[in-house]
Design a protein around this motif. Structure first.
Motif, PDB file in Angstrom:
ATOM      1  N   LEU A  26     -53.853 -40.545   1.111  1.00 20.05           N
ATOM      2  CA  LEU A  26     -53.781 -40.780   2.561  1.00 20.05           C
ATOM      3  C   LEU A  26     -54.156 -42.228   2.876  1.00 20.05           C
ATOM      4  O   LEU A  26     -53.501 -42.890   3.692  1.00 20.05           O
ATOM      5  N   ILE A  27     -55.225 -42.695   2.260  1.00 20.06           N
ATOM      6  CA  ILE A  27     -55.707 -44.046   2.545  1.00 20.06           C
ATOM      7  C   ILE A  27     -54.677 -45.085   2.117  1.00 20.06           C
ATOM      8  O   ILE A  27     -54.350 -46.015   2.872  1.00 20.06           O
ATOM      9  N   LEU A  28     -54.143 -44.947   0.912  1.00 20.58           N
ATOM     10  CA  LEU A  28     -53.127 -45.891   0.434  1.00 20.58           C
ATOM     11  C   LEU A  28     -51.944 -45.921   1.392  1.00 20.58           C
ATOM     12  O   LEU A  28     -51.471 -46.982   1.806  1.00 20.58           O
ATOM     13  N   SER A  29     -51.496 -44.762   1.759  1.00 19.24           N
ATOM     14  CA  SER A  29     -50.340 -44.650   2.646  1.00 19.24           C
ATOM     15  C   SER A  29     -50.610 -45.284   3.995  1.00 19.24           C
ATOM     16  O   SER A  29     -49.817 -46.084   4.505  1.00 19.24           O
ATOM     17  N   GLN A 113     -66.191 -40.000  16.453  1.00 16.09           N
ATOM     18  CA  GLN A 113     -66.963 -38.963  17.129  1.00 16.09           C
ATOM     19  C   GLN A 113     -65.968 -37.890  17.540  1.00 16.09           C
ATOM     20  O   GLN A 113     -64.950 -38.191  18.175  1.00 16.09           O
ATOM     21  N   GLU A 114     -66.243 -36.658  17.140  1.00 17.01           N
ATOM     22  CA  GLU A 114     -65.273 -35.592  17.356  1.00 17.01           C
ATOM     23  C   GLU A 114     -65.771 -34.596  18.393  1.00 17.01           C
ATOM     24  O   GLU A 114     -66.948 -34.269  18.441  1.00 17.01           O
ATOM     25  N   TYR A 115     -64.837 -34.125  19.182  1.00 20.76           N
ATOM     26  CA  TYR A 115     -65.126 -33.053  20.133  1.00 20.76           C
ATOM     27  C   TYR A 115     -64.600 -31.768  19.504  1.00 20.76           C
ATOM     28  O   TYR A 115     -63.407 -31.623  19.283  1.00 20.76           O
ATOM     29  N   THR A 135     -60.347 -43.304   8.835  1.00 20.78           N
ATOM     30  CA  THR A 135     -61.786 -43.098   9.023  1.00 20.78           C
ATOM     31  C   THR A 135     -62.220 -41.730   8.497  1.00 20.78           C
ATOM     32  O   THR A 135     -63.244 -41.615   7.819  1.00 20.78           O
ATOM     33  N   LYS A 136     -61.417 -40.721   8.780  1.00 16.96           N
ATOM     34  CA  LYS A 136     -61.785 -39.363   8.329  1.00 16.96           C
ATOM     35  C   LYS A 136     -61.667 -39.195   6.822  1.00 16.96           C
ATOM     36  O   LYS A 136     -62.350 -38.361   6.239  1.00 16.96           O
ATOM     37  N   SER A 137     -60.785 -39.960   6.209  1.00 17.56           N
ATOM     38  CA  SER A 137     -60.590 -39.826   4.763  1.00 17.56           C
ATOM     39  C   SER A 137     -61.660 -40.560   3.967  1.00 17.56           C
ATOM     40  O   SER A 137     -61.770 -40.368   2.758  1.00 17.56           O
TER      41      SER A 137
ATOM     42  N   LEU B  90     -57.062 -32.055   8.341  1.00 17.24           N
ATOM     43  CA  LEU B  90     -58.015 -33.170   8.349  1.00 17.24           C
ATOM     44  C   LEU B  90     -58.201 -33.714   9.758  1.00 17.24           C
ATOM     45  O   LEU B  90     -59.314 -33.978  10.199  1.00 17.24           O
ATOM     46  N   ILE B  91     -57.088 -33.875  10.479  1.00 15.17           N
ATOM     47  CA  ILE B  91     -57.192 -34.471  11.812  1.00 15.17           C
ATOM     48  C   ILE B  91     -57.097 -33.417  12.913  1.00 15.17           C
ATOM     49  O   ILE B  91     -56.930 -33.720  14.076  1.00 15.17           O
ATOM     50  N   ARG B  92     -57.219 -32.171  12.488  1.00 13.78           N
ATOM     51  CA  ARG B  92     -57.314 -31.030  13.404  1.00 13.78           C
ATOM     52  C   ARG B  92     -56.070 -30.810  14.238  1.00 13.78           C
ATOM     53  O   ARG B  92     -56.133 -30.211  15.314  1.00 13.78           O
ATOM     54  N   MET B  93     -54.957 -31.273  13.756  1.00 14.28           N
ATOM     55  CA  MET B  93     -53.686 -30.978  14.416  1.00 14.28           C
ATOM     56  C   MET B  93     -53.254 -29.539  14.141  1.00 14.28           C
ATOM     57  O   MET B  93     -52.321 -29.035  14.770  1.00 14.28           O
TER      58      MET B  93
END
Lengths: 161, 110
Positions: A26-29, A113-115, A135-137, B90-93
């Motif tokens: 994911l990061i590379l992409s 920051q996640e809701y 950021t999440k990866s 991962l991104i909650r989709m």
């Protein structure tokens, strides 16, 4: 993807090996997609560091800088010392706030920051996911501007232990 | 890039490329919007051929879903490969899109 194959060959993977390689892909992409969309350059350099404790994937380019916007004005590098340690909003929607934490005048860390709601109203969801994915990866995702070489450096580190 | 097929009053949109990324994102978004403008109330997007998507393509999907909902229509996704479903999670989709593991359930909206 060649990059993730190289990582797999050079990394001693623990029980979460699949998950780590997935995040590397994911990061590379997304680092490359981000460069195509935003950097406006013909050349980028990708660097992969494999350490017993982490994998770090970095992108170097001399294109358009990543700017923070404060009070509707772009902030240039070096960032004002007054911003040290501050969290500056990059964007927000009903699911996420992406903030930049100013580490020094030339370095920011991204934090998400996640809701956490069970269901989300799509109407309020932004359509830009690149920085969120990066950021999440990552255990740490940062941007640094090198003023000596005018180089942008995005780095994503995944801790592997 | 896509083929369409009407099945049980649902428009099945099969993506015929392996890498659904930046290069095709805008084209795909336009295709979704056109199908919705034609009055299709339910699009089922089949990802069976797709092994890679990026944030741009995701953005087009979200844009398509927003447009669908604004028209009282809906979009579902089916046959996502493991990595692609992993990205949605991962991104909650996966909390935003209806995702099915097989076409039958997608068509029956189970």
């Amino acid at each position: 993807m060649e990059g993730s194959n190289w990582i797999a060959d050079h990394l001693t993977l623990n029980k979460d090996g699949e998950g780590i390689l997935f995040r590397c892909r994911l990061i590379l992409s997304e680092l490359i997609t981000n460069a195509i969309k935003h950097s406006l350059v013909d050349n980028i350099i990708m660097e992969i560091t494999v350490d017993p404790l982490f994998v770090e994937i970095s992108r170097y380019d001399r294109g358009k800088r990543f700017f923070l916007v404060l009070e509707n004005q772009s902030e240039y590098y070096p960032l004002n010392d007054a911003y040290a340690g501050q969290q500056i909003m990059v964007f927000k929607d009903k699911m996420y706030n992406l903030v930049a934490v100013v580490k020094n005048p030339f370095l920011i860390d991204f934090k998400l920051q996640e809701y956490m709601e069970e269901k989300h109203d799509i109407k309020d969801t932004l359509e830009h996911f690149g920085l969120i994915i990066l950021t999440k990866s990552s255990s740490r995702f940062s941007y640094r501007f090198d003023p000596d070489t005018f180089t942008n450096i995005f780095s994503a580190r995944i801790e592997t232990t | 890039m896509i083929t369409t097929n009407l099945l049980k009053s649902s428009m099945v949109v099969r993506i015929n490329i392996k890498e659904a990324g930046l290069k095709v994102a805008e084209q795909f978004k336009k295709a979704l919007f056109d199908l919705l403008d034609e009055g299709n109330p339910y699009l089922v997007i089949d990802f069976e051929e797709v092994t890679y998507i990026d944030s741009s393509f995701l953005g087009s999907l979200v844009s398509g879903l927003k447009y669908a909902l604004s028209k009282g229509a809906d979009i579902a996704l089916v046959n996502l490969h493991k990595d692609i479903f992993g990205l949605f999670e991962l991104i909650r989709m996966d909390k935003v899109f209806k995702i099915y593991s097989n076409m039958e359930d997608a068509l029956n909206k189970k």
